[in-house]
Motif scaffolding. Structure first.
Motif, PDB file in Angstrom:
ATOM      1  N   ASP A 143      36.765  41.560  43.908  1.00  0.00           N
ATOM      2  CA  ASP A 143      37.177  41.720  42.521  1.00  0.00           C
ATOM      3  C   ASP A 143      37.401  40.380  41.818  1.00  0.00           C
ATOM      4  O   ASP A 143      37.861  40.345  40.683  1.00  0.00           O
ATOM      5  CB  ASP A 143      38.433  42.591  42.424  1.00  0.00           C
ATOM      6  CG  ASP A 143      39.590  42.050  43.265  1.00  0.00           C
ATOM      7  OD1 ASP A 143      39.465  40.934  43.804  1.00  0.00           O
ATOM      8  OD2 ASP A 143      40.614  42.749  43.376  1.00  0.00           O
ATOM      9  N   LEU A 144      37.065  39.280  42.450  1.00  0.00           N
ATOM     10  CA  LEU A 144      37.216  37.957  41.852  1.00  0.00           C
ATOM     11  C   LEU A 144      35.999  37.659  40.979  1.00  0.00           C
ATOM     12  O   LEU A 144      34.866  37.723  41.437  1.00  0.00           O
ATOM     13  CB  LEU A 144      37.350  36.910  42.955  1.00  0.00           C
ATOM     14  CG  LEU A 144      37.835  35.526  42.552  1.00  0.00           C
ATOM     15  CD1 LEU A 144      39.265  35.588  42.036  1.00  0.00           C
ATOM     16  CD2 LEU A 144      37.754  34.576  43.740  1.00  0.00           C
ATOM     17  N   ILE A 145      36.234  37.345  39.691  1.00  0.00           N
ATOM     18  CA  ILE A 145      35.137  37.099  38.763  1.00  0.00           C
ATOM     19  C   ILE A 145      35.417  35.855  37.921  1.00  0.00           C
ATOM     20  O   ILE A 145      36.544  35.356  37.884  1.00  0.00           O
ATOM     21  CB  ILE A 145      34.915  38.305  37.813  1.00  0.00           C
ATOM     22  CG1 ILE A 145      36.171  38.543  36.955  1.00  0.00           C
ATOM     23  CG2 ILE A 145      34.521  39.545  38.588  1.00  0.00           C
ATOM     24  CD1 ILE A 145      35.980  39.574  35.853  1.00  0.00           C
ATOM     25  N   LYS A 146      34.379  35.375  37.230  1.00  0.00           N
ATOM     26  CA  LYS A 146      34.563  34.316  36.251  1.00  0.00           C
ATOM     27  C   LYS A 146      35.174  34.926  34.988  1.00  0.00           C
ATOM     28  O   LYS A 146      34.891  36.080  34.648  1.00  0.00           O
ATOM     29  CB  LYS A 146      33.226  33.669  35.903  1.00  0.00           C
ATOM     30  CG  LYS A 146      32.578  32.930  37.060  1.00  0.00           C
ATOM     31  CD  LYS A 146      31.243  32.349  36.620  1.00  0.00           C
ATOM     32  CE  LYS A 146      30.559  31.612  37.756  1.00  0.00           C
ATOM     33  NZ  LYS A 146      29.239  31.061  37.339  1.00  0.00           N
ATOM     34  N   LEU A 147      35.973  34.134  34.292  1.00  0.00           N
ATOM     35  CA  LEU A 147      36.597  34.627  33.065  1.00  0.00           C
ATOM     36  C   LEU A 147      35.543  35.077  32.055  1.00  0.00           C
ATOM     37  O   LEU A 147      35.748  36.061  31.331  1.00  0.00           O
ATOM     38  CB  LEU A 147      37.480  33.534  32.455  1.00  0.00           C
ATOM     39  CG  LEU A 147      38.237  33.885  31.174  1.00  0.00           C
ATOM     40  CD1 LEU A 147      39.144  35.095  31.388  1.00  0.00           C
ATOM     41  CD2 LEU A 147      39.057  32.698  30.693  1.00  0.00           C
ATOM     42  N   ASP A 153      39.860  42.902  25.743  1.00  0.00           N
ATOM     43  CA  ASP A 153      41.097  43.697  25.739  1.00  0.00           C
ATOM     44  C   ASP A 153      41.580  44.085  27.133  1.00  0.00           C
ATOM     45  O   ASP A 153      42.417  44.984  27.276  1.00  0.00           O
ATOM     46  CB  ASP A 153      40.942  44.963  24.876  1.00  0.00           C
ATOM     47  CG  ASP A 153      40.719  44.641  23.409  1.00  0.00           C
ATOM     48  OD1 ASP A 153      41.260  43.624  22.943  1.00  0.00           O
ATOM     49  OD2 ASP A 153      40.003  45.400  22.734  1.00  0.00           O
ATOM     50  N   GLU A 154      41.067  43.423  28.162  1.00  0.00           N
ATOM     51  CA  GLU A 154      41.538  43.652  29.527  1.00  0.00           C
ATOM     52  C   GLU A 154      42.420  42.481  29.971  1.00  0.00           C
ATOM     53  O   GLU A 154      42.215  41.339  29.560  1.00  0.00           O
ATOM     54  CB  GLU A 154      40.359  43.805  30.490  1.00  0.00           C
ATOM     55  CG  GLU A 154      39.539  45.073  30.291  1.00  0.00           C
ATOM     56  CD  GLU A 154      40.318  46.335  30.628  1.00  0.00           C
ATOM     57  OE1 GLU A 154      41.164  46.285  31.546  1.00  0.00           O
ATOM     58  OE2 GLU A 154      40.090  47.362  29.967  1.00  0.00           O
ATOM     59  N   ILE A 182      46.582  36.593  31.575  1.00  0.00           N
ATOM     60  CA  ILE A 182      45.904  36.373  30.306  1.00  0.00           C
ATOM     61  C   ILE A 182      45.116  37.622  29.919  1.00  0.00           C
ATOM     62  O   ILE A 182      44.824  38.465  30.769  1.00  0.00           O
ATOM     63  CB  ILE A 182      44.956  35.152  30.351  1.00  0.00           C
ATOM     64  CG1 ILE A 182      43.863  35.355  31.401  1.00  0.00           C
ATOM     65  CG2 ILE A 182      45.719  33.862  30.583  1.00  0.00           C
ATOM     66  CD1 ILE A 182      42.831  34.237  31.412  1.00  0.00           C
ATOM     67  N   ARG A 183      44.785  37.711  28.646  1.00  0.00           N
ATOM     68  CA  ARG A 183      43.971  38.822  28.153  1.00  0.00           C
ATOM     69  C   ARG A 183      42.794  38.253  27.359  1.00  0.00           C
ATOM     70  O   ARG A 183      42.962  37.282  26.615  1.00  0.00           O
ATOM     71  CB  ARG A 183      44.796  39.736  27.256  1.00  0.00           C
ATOM     72  CG  ARG A 183      43.973  40.747  26.466  1.00  0.00           C
ATOM     73  CD  ARG A 183      44.818  41.758  25.748  1.00  0.00           C
ATOM     74  NE  ARG A 183      45.393  42.704  26.696  1.00  0.00           N
ATOM     75  CZ  ARG A 183      45.747  43.955  26.376  1.00  0.00           C
ATOM     76  NH1 ARG A 183      45.591  44.400  25.150  1.00  0.00           N
ATOM     77  NH2 ARG A 183      46.268  44.752  27.295  1.00  0.00           N
ATOM     78  N   VAL A 214      39.248  34.715  37.873  1.00  0.00           N
ATOM     79  CA  VAL A 214      40.330  35.670  37.617  1.00  0.00           C
ATOM     80  C   VAL A 214      40.077  36.953  38.406  1.00  0.00           C
ATOM     81  O   VAL A 214      38.979  37.186  38.892  1.00  0.00           O
ATOM     82  CB  VAL A 214      40.425  36.010  36.109  1.00  0.00           C
ATOM     83  CG1 VAL A 214      40.749  34.769  35.286  1.00  0.00           C
ATOM     84  CG2 VAL A 214      39.132  36.663  35.601  1.00  0.00           C
ATOM     85  N   ARG A 215      41.122  37.767  38.489  1.00  0.00           N
ATOM     86  CA  ARG A 215      40.947  39.133  38.996  1.00  0.00           C
ATOM     87  C   ARG A 215      41.717  40.066  38.077  1.00  0.00           C
ATOM     88  O   ARG A 215      42.693  39.650  37.427  1.00  0.00           O
ATOM     89  CB  ARG A 215      41.405  39.277  40.455  1.00  0.00           C
ATOM     90  CG  ARG A 215      42.853  39.061  40.731  1.00  0.00           C
ATOM     91  CD  ARG A 215      43.259  39.580  42.130  1.00  0.00           C
ATOM     92  NE  ARG A 215      42.319  39.239  43.160  1.00  0.00           N
ATOM     93  CZ  ARG A 215      42.370  38.125  43.886  1.00  0.00           C
ATOM     94  NH1 ARG A 215      43.321  37.242  43.653  1.00  0.00           N
ATOM     95  NH2 ARG A 215      41.489  37.888  44.822  1.00  0.00           N
ATOM     96  N   PRO A 216      41.280  41.318  37.966  1.00  0.00           N
ATOM     97  CA  PRO A 216      41.976  42.270  37.097  1.00  0.00           C
ATOM     98  C   PRO A 216      43.466  42.310  37.408  1.00  0.00           C
ATOM     99  O   PRO A 216      43.876  42.345  38.572  1.00  0.00           O
ATOM    100  CB  PRO A 216      41.291  43.610  37.425  1.00  0.00           C
ATOM    101  CG  PRO A 216      39.906  43.204  37.839  1.00  0.00           C
ATOM    102  CD  PRO A 216      40.093  41.922  38.602  1.00  0.00           C
TER     103      PRO A 216
END
Length: 231
Positions: A143-147, A153-154, A182-183, A214-216
């Motif tokens: 679940d690790l992704i680039k920003l 809105d997440e 952060i959002r 980031v991750r959710p």
């Protein structure tokens, strides 16, 4: 294995950070990462290929061999432990530790790196949030992704930030650091992304946002298979 030059170690470390232990890294990617010309990259990759440290293919790029992955992991480990030493023990400011660690990583023995890890109680990440490699690879966090790949809105939890001094100096006053919530407020163009931090909206270039992992928000950390690239 014959002793490697500092330049050779830099290339193996960069390939490791860019995921060269899992895929072929393009010459252009490596040139951008190391801030050198592409012909210089090609010349070094051919040299490392002759030493059986990378698998280089013209026009396709290069991946790390098993030996090359081991060397890349070792240099990355020394670098990130040096950053921890500079930050946690010597209280160096965050923007300056990357460049100092770049010098220390080449003169530091692996035994010294292991001793630093023991003294600091085996930290899992460097001060920028990137994982400190172990002897063996770790499970990867799916679940690790680039920003830049996040959804509008997440909410997300910052896992790691880039190491370069200029990038850290941009993020530090915004408190966009490992652990921050952060959002993504807006993705208005190809050149910028708007994020909300503690109620304030700030604009980040896509270049710097692409280096933030980031991750959710609210998801639990999973064990990793391998160190992930910080670009």
């Amino acid at each position: 294995m014959p002793e490697l030059s500092e330049s050779e170690e830099e290339y193996l470390e960069a390939l490791y950070r860019l995921g060269g232990h899992e895929r072929q890294v393009k010459v252009g990617e490596l040139a951008k990462e190391l801030k050198v010309k592409e012909p210089s990259v090609v010349e070094m990759l051919r040299k490392l290929d002759n030493k059986k440290l990378v698998n280089y293919e013209s026009y396709a790029g290069a991946s790390l061999s098993e030996k090359g992955e081991d060397e890349g992991r070792r240099v990355t480990r020394r670098h990130r432990l040096a950053e921890r030493l500079l930050s946690d023990v010597l209280n160096r400011d965050l923007p300056q530790i990357h460049e100092e660690a770049c010098k220390l990583e080449h003169s530091m023995a692996d035994e010294t790196a292991d001793e630093i890890a023991r003294v600091l109680k085996n930290p899992e990440t460097c001060p920028h949030g990137h994982p400190i490699p172990e002897e063996k690879s770790k499970p990867e966090s799916e679940d690790l992704i680039k920003l830049t790949d996040g959804e509008k809105d997440e909410d997300y939890r910052v896992v790691s930030i880039p190491e370069e001094k200029e990038d850290v100096q941009r993020l530090l006053p915004l408190a966009i650091l490992p652990g921050a919530k952060i959002r993504i407020a807006e993705k208005p163009s190809f050149s910028a992304i708007m994020v909300s931090r503690a109620g304030d909206k700030v604009a980040l270039s896509r270049d710097i946002a692409s280096k933030i992992e980031v991750r959710p928000y609210g998801k639990r950390k999973r064990r990793r298979h391998r160190d992930r690239p910080n670009r």
